[in-house]
Design a protein around this motif. Structure first.
Motif, PDB file in Angstrom:
ATOM      1  N   SER B  73       0.825  -1.207   0.000  1.00  0.00           N
ATOM      2  CA  SER B  73       0.000   0.000   0.000  1.00  0.00           C
ATOM      3  C   SER B  73       0.858   1.254   0.000  1.00  0.00           C
ATOM      4  O   SER B  73       2.022   1.243   0.415  1.00  0.00           O
ATOM      5  N   PHE B  74       0.256   2.315  -0.452  1.00  0.00           N
ATOM      6  CA  PHE B  74       0.919   3.623  -0.487  1.00  0.00           C
ATOM      7  C   PHE B  74      -0.194   4.653  -0.335  1.00  0.00           C
ATOM      8  O   PHE B  74      -0.580   5.333  -1.266  1.00  0.00           O
ATOM      9  N   ASN B  75      -0.732   4.767   0.874  1.00  0.00           N
ATOM     10  CA  ASN B  75      -1.881   5.624   1.130  1.00  0.00           C
ATOM     11  C   ASN B  75      -1.466   7.081   1.298  1.00  0.00           C
ATOM     12  O   ASN B  75      -0.445   7.384   1.922  1.00  0.00           O
ATOM     13  N   LEU B  76      -2.303   7.948   0.785  1.00  0.00           N
ATOM     14  CA  LEU B  76      -2.062   9.388   0.840  1.00  0.00           C
ATOM     15  C   LEU B  76      -2.852   9.981   1.997  1.00  0.00           C
ATOM     16  O   LEU B  76      -4.030   9.657   2.169  1.00  0.00           O
ATOM     17  N   ARG B  77      -2.227  10.895   2.745  1.00  0.00           N
ATOM     18  CA  ARG B  77      -2.908  11.474   3.898  1.00  0.00           C
ATOM     19  C   ARG B  77      -2.700  12.987   3.934  1.00  0.00           C
ATOM     20  O   ARG B  77      -1.695  13.512   3.420  1.00  0.00           O
ATOM     21  N   LYS B  78      -3.652  13.625   4.582  1.00  0.00           N
ATOM     22  CA  LYS B  78      -3.507  15.050   4.884  1.00  0.00           C
ATOM     23  C   LYS B  78      -4.274  15.311   6.170  1.00  0.00           C
ATOM     24  O   LYS B  78      -5.424  14.905   6.303  1.00  0.00           O
ATOM     25  N   PRO B  79      -3.660  15.973   7.133  1.00  0.00           N
ATOM     26  CA  PRO B  79      -4.305  16.129   8.437  1.00  0.00           C
ATOM     27  C   PRO B  79      -5.513  17.068   8.407  1.00  0.00           C
ATOM     28  O   PRO B  79      -6.460  16.876   9.181  1.00  0.00           O
ATOM     29  N   SER B  80      -5.495  18.062   7.543  1.00  0.00           N
ATOM     30  CA  SER B  80      -6.583  19.038   7.523  1.00  0.00           C
ATOM     31  C   SER B  80      -6.791  19.493   6.080  1.00  0.00           C
ATOM     32  O   SER B  80      -5.951  20.180   5.499  1.00  0.00           O
ATOM     33  N   VAL B  81      -7.940  19.136   5.537  1.00  0.00           N
ATOM     34  CA  VAL B  81      -8.208  19.387   4.117  1.00  0.00           C
ATOM     35  C   VAL B  81      -8.716  20.813   3.906  1.00  0.00           C
ATOM     36  O   VAL B  81      -9.500  21.338   4.700  1.00  0.00           O
ATOM     37  N   HIS B  82      -8.276  21.397   2.812  1.00  0.00           N
ATOM     38  CA  HIS B  82      -8.709  22.739   2.415  1.00  0.00           C
ATOM     39  C   HIS B  82      -9.621  22.613   1.205  1.00  0.00           C
ATOM     40  O   HIS B  82      -9.504  21.665   0.425  1.00  0.00           O
ATOM     41  N   TRP B  83     -10.503  23.596   1.015  1.00  0.00           N
ATOM     42  CA  TRP B  83     -11.441  23.525  -0.111  1.00  0.00           C
ATOM     43  C   TRP B  83     -10.700  23.396  -1.446  1.00  0.00           C
ATOM     44  O   TRP B  83     -11.191  22.773  -2.382  1.00  0.00           O
ATOM     45  N   SER B  84      -9.504  23.983  -1.517  1.00  0.00           N
ATOM     46  CA  SER B  84      -8.745  23.952  -2.770  1.00  0.00           C
ATOM     47  C   SER B  84      -8.162  22.570  -3.072  1.00  0.00           C
ATOM     48  O   SER B  84      -7.604  22.353  -4.150  1.00  0.00           O
ATOM     49  N   ASP B  85      -8.284  21.639  -2.128  1.00  0.00           N
ATOM     50  CA  ASP B  85      -7.802  20.277  -2.376  1.00  0.00           C
ATOM     51  C   ASP B  85      -8.779  19.447  -3.200  1.00  0.00           C
ATOM     52  O   ASP B  85      -8.442  18.334  -3.631  1.00  0.00           O
ATOM     53  N   ALA B  86      -9.960  19.974  -3.437  1.00  0.00           N
ATOM     54  CA  ALA B  86     -10.932  19.250  -4.255  1.00  0.00           C
ATOM     55  C   ALA B  86     -10.363  19.022  -5.649  1.00  0.00           C
ATOM     56  O   ALA B  86     -10.000  19.981  -6.349  1.00  0.00           O
ATOM     57  N   ALA B  87     -10.252  17.758  -6.052  1.00  0.00           N
ATOM     58  CA  ALA B  87      -9.605  17.393  -7.316  1.00  0.00           C
ATOM     59  C   ALA B  87      -9.702  15.884  -7.449  1.00  0.00           C
ATOM     60  O   ALA B  87     -10.319  15.210  -6.632  1.00  0.00           O
ATOM     61  N   GLU B  88      -9.064  15.358  -8.490  1.00  0.00           N
ATOM     62  CA  GLU B  88      -8.963  13.915  -8.626  1.00  0.00           C
ATOM     63  C   GLU B  88      -7.513  13.515  -8.352  1.00  0.00           C
ATOM     64  O   GLU B  88      -6.580  14.160  -8.832  1.00  0.00           O
ATOM     65  N   TYR B  89      -7.356  12.447  -7.611  1.00  0.00           N
ATOM     66  CA  TYR B  89      -6.038  12.011  -7.172  1.00  0.00           C
ATOM     67  C   TYR B  89      -5.738  10.632  -7.758  1.00  0.00           C
ATOM     68  O   TYR B  89      -6.565   9.721  -7.692  1.00  0.00           O
ATOM     69  N   PHE B  90      -4.537  10.533  -8.324  1.00  0.00           N
ATOM     70  CA  PHE B  90      -4.120   9.290  -8.962  1.00  0.00           C
ATOM     71  C   PHE B  90      -2.863   8.755  -8.305  1.00  0.00           C
ATOM     72  O   PHE B  90      -1.879   9.469  -8.145  1.00  0.00           O
ATOM     73  N   CYS B  91      -2.911   7.478  -7.973  1.00  0.00           N
ATOM     74  CA  CYS B  91      -1.736   6.756  -7.520  1.00  0.00           C
ATOM     75  C   CYS B  91      -1.128   6.058  -8.737  1.00  0.00           C
ATOM     76  O   CYS B  91      -1.880   5.605  -9.632  1.00  0.00           O
TER      77      CYS B  91
END
Lengths: 113, 116
Positions: B73-91
């Motif tokens: 596994s290679f999980n992505l994390r962020k402790p506190s999300v901002h509205w600007s993080d809305a997007a599509e994320y690709f591993c």
């Protein structure tokens, strides 16, 4: 910061026509790639290119597709006779070393009518 | 053959909440792993990468990811999300050798929606 650029940003063509998508890699990069993303689907590898020849190609990359680096700067993807199913976003990517970070261009949206 | 699975197609979080996006890979040898982000109508921007060494890697925009070989596994994390993080994320994964010739294999992507 150097960027990968792609032209055109959007290309509309009729089925059966030839299209050429252009990419200008980052200047000291040696490995070049084309990927495509059909709307709503994942990004798929098409072809990799190094030392003026194809290193690897996917099963999508059939005889209708070709790549070249005609002048040492541009890296082009040609589709000889477009089909409806070729409609997608096409991304160019480049890197300096094998398996290093690939830097992506903004993409060309190809629409085949 | 290498492959990547992102089990979550769509995740919704509230602004300020923590985030974890899952990624599982399949590759026979040592993988090189990447997370890219794609905003609507944009290209792919690298968030972070893992080649070797410390299994917890830091990226841009406050993101981090942890490589767990035992879980593939290679999980992505962020402790506190901002509205600007809305997007599509690709591993994505690249084989470090063999016959892969450096191609990236992507997961299906996870669309992140952020509620105010």
């Amino acid at each position: 910061e150097p960027e990968v650029t792609q032209t055109p940003s959007h290309q509309v063509t009729q089925m059966g026509q030839e299209v050429i998508l252009r990419c200008v890699p980052i200047s000291n990069h040696l490995y070049f790639y084309w990927y495509r993303q059909i709307l709503g689907q994942k990004v798929e590898f098409l072809v990799s290119f190094y030392n003026n020849e194809i290193s690897e190609k996917s099963e999508i990359f059939d005889d209708q597709f070709s790549v070249e680096r005609p002048d040492g700067s541009n890296f082009t993807l040609k589709i000889r006779s477009t089909k409806l199913e070729d409609s997608a976003m096409y991304f160019c990517a480049t890197n300096r070393q094998f398996a290093d970070t690939q830097y992506f261009g903004p993409g060309t949206r190809l629409t085949v009518l | 053959a290498q492959s990547v699975t992102q089990p979550d197609i769509h995740i919704t979080v509230s602004e300020g909440a923590s985030l974890e996006l899952r990624c599982n890979y399949s590759y026979g040898a040592t993988p090189y792993l990447f997370w890219y982000v794609q905003s609507p109508g944009q290209g792919l921007q690298l968030l972070l990468k893992y080649f070797s060494g410390d299994t917890l890697v830091q990226g841009i925009k406050g993101f981090e990811a942890e490589f767990k070989r035992s879980q593939s596994s290679f999980n992505l994390r962020k402790p506190s999300v901002h509205w600007s993080d809305a997007a599509e994320y690709f591993c994505a994964v690249v084989g470090a050798g063999g016959t892969s010739y450096g191609k990236l294999t992507f997961g299906q992507g996870t669309i992140l929606t952020v509620h105010p």
